[in-house]
Scaffold this motif. Sequence first.
Motif, short mmCIF file in Angstrom:
data_model
loop_
_atom_site.label_atom_id
_atom_site.label_comp_id
_atom_site.label_asym_id
_atom_site.label_seq_id
_atom_site.Cartn_x
_atom_site.Cartn_y
_atom_site.Cartn_z
N ASP A 30 31.55 -21.59 31.57
CA ASP A 30 30.80 -22.83 31.35
C ASP A 30 31.47 -23.94 32.15
OD1 ASP A 30 29.52 -25.12 30.47
OD2 ASP A 30 29.80 -24.69 28.33
N ALA A 31 30.83 -24.38 33.23
CA ALA A 31 31.42 -25.37 34.14
C ALA A 31 31.75 -26.68 33.44
CB ALA A 31 30.49 -25.62 35.32
N SER A 32 31.10 -26.98 32.34
CA SER A 32 31.39 -28.23 31.63
C SER A 32 32.76 -28.19 30.96
CB SER A 32 30.31 -28.54 30.61
OG SER A 32 30.34 -27.61 29.55
N LYS A 33 33.38 -27.01 30.91
CA LYS A 33 34.68 -26.85 30.26
C LYS A 33 35.83 -26.72 31.26
CE LYS A 33 32.60 -24.99 26.16
NZ LYS A 33 32.42 -23.89 25.26
N VAL A 34 35.59 -27.08 32.52
CA VAL A 34 36.65 -27.02 33.54
C VAL A 34 37.73 -28.04 33.19
CG1 VAL A 34 37.19 -27.45 35.98
CG2 VAL A 34 35.10 -26.23 35.37
N ASP A 35 38.98 -27.62 33.30
CA ASP A 35 40.11 -28.52 33.09
C ASP A 35 40.24 -29.39 34.34
OD1 ASP A 35 42.55 -29.78 32.76
OD2 ASP A 35 43.62 -27.96 32.17
N LYS A 36 39.73 -30.59 34.26
CA LYS A 36 39.68 -31.48 35.43
C LYS A 36 41.06 -31.93 35.88
CE LYS A 36 35.10 -32.86 33.97
NZ LYS A 36 35.01 -32.04 32.79
N ALA A 37 42.03 -31.92 34.98
CA ALA A 37 43.41 -32.27 35.36
C ALA A 37 44.02 -31.13 36.19
CB ALA A 37 44.25 -32.51 34.12
N LYS A 38 43.69 -29.90 35.84
CA LYS A 38 44.23 -28.74 36.55
C LYS A 38 43.47 -28.47 37.85
CE LYS A 38 45.71 -24.02 35.60
NZ LYS A 38 45.75 -22.93 34.61
N TYR A 39 42.18 -28.78 37.87
CA TYR A 39 41.32 -28.54 39.04
C TYR A 39 40.64 -29.84 39.46
CZ TYR A 39 42.16 -23.75 37.67
OH TYR A 39 42.78 -22.58 37.31
N PRO A 40 41.37 -30.74 40.11
CA PRO A 40 40.80 -32.04 40.49
C PRO A 40 39.67 -31.94 41.53
CG PRO A 40 43.00 -31.79 41.40
CD PRO A 40 42.77 -30.62 40.49
N SER A 41 39.55 -30.78 42.18
CA SER A 41 38.46 -30.62 43.16
C SER A 41 37.10 -30.46 42.49
CB SER A 41 38.74 -29.43 44.07
OG SER A 41 38.74 -28.22 43.32
N TYR A 42 37.10 -30.15 41.19
CA TYR A 42 35.83 -29.98 40.46
C TYR A 42 35.07 -31.30 40.40
CZ TYR A 42 32.44 -29.57 36.74
OH TYR A 42 31.27 -29.61 36.02
N GLN A 43 33.78 -31.21 40.67
CA GLN A 43 32.90 -32.37 40.54
C GLN A 43 31.72 -31.98 39.66
OE1 GLN A 43 31.74 -33.77 44.41
NE2 GLN A 43 33.85 -34.04 45.09
N ALA A 44 31.27 -32.90 38.84
CA ALA A 44 30.13 -32.64 37.94
C ALA A 44 28.95 -32.09 38.75
CB ALA A 44 29.73 -33.92 37.22
N GLY A 45 28.30 -31.09 38.19
CA GLY A 45 27.14 -30.49 38.85
C GLY A 45 27.49 -29.21 39.62
N GLN A 46 28.76 -28.99 39.88
CA GLN A 46 29.15 -27.76 40.57
C GLN A 46 29.11 -26.61 39.57
OE1 GLN A 46 33.11 -28.51 42.11
NE2 GLN A 46 32.31 -29.47 43.95
N GLU A 47 28.42 -25.56 39.93
CA GLU A 47 28.41 -24.34 39.13
C GLU A 47 28.01 -23.19 40.03
OE1 GLU A 47 24.12 -24.65 36.94
OE2 GLU A 47 25.81 -25.59 35.93
N CYS A 48 28.20 -21.99 39.53
CA CYS A 48 27.97 -20.80 40.35
C CYS A 48 26.57 -20.77 40.99
CB CYS A 48 28.21 -19.54 39.52
SG CYS A 48 29.93 -19.32 39.02
N THR A 49 25.56 -21.21 40.26
CA THR A 49 24.19 -21.13 40.79
C THR A 49 24.00 -21.91 42.09
OG1 THR A 49 23.47 -22.98 39.41
CG2 THR A 49 23.06 -20.76 38.59
#
Length: 101
Positions: A46-65
């Motif tokens: 579930d992309a909404s549960k990404v640890d943003k502190a651990k993975y700062p490259s994550y941006q809202a809306g990014q998911e496998c699809t």
Amino acid sequence: MKASRRSFLIASVGIGSSLFLAQRVFADEQLSEDDPAAKSYGYVKDASKVDKAKYPSYQAGQECTNCSLYTGKTGDASGGCPLFGAKQVAAHGWCNAYTNA
């Protein structure tokens, strides 16, 4: 005892069907977040549960699809990813190999 052509064909079809079905079962295996490969990429179902502190490259809306590596069809709950072999990733999952190039 001599094997007949009919016996050989029946056995061949049976073995071929078994192999095909076994391949389909393994191809539908879901990737677990505890899988060593999943852990190495920071995969979450579930992309909404990404640890943003651990993975700062994550941006809202990014998911496998919407990742360019995802091989599933639009609307499917899961699909393939070359990073994880035959295991299926969640469509709404994410990992730090995400790319939309």
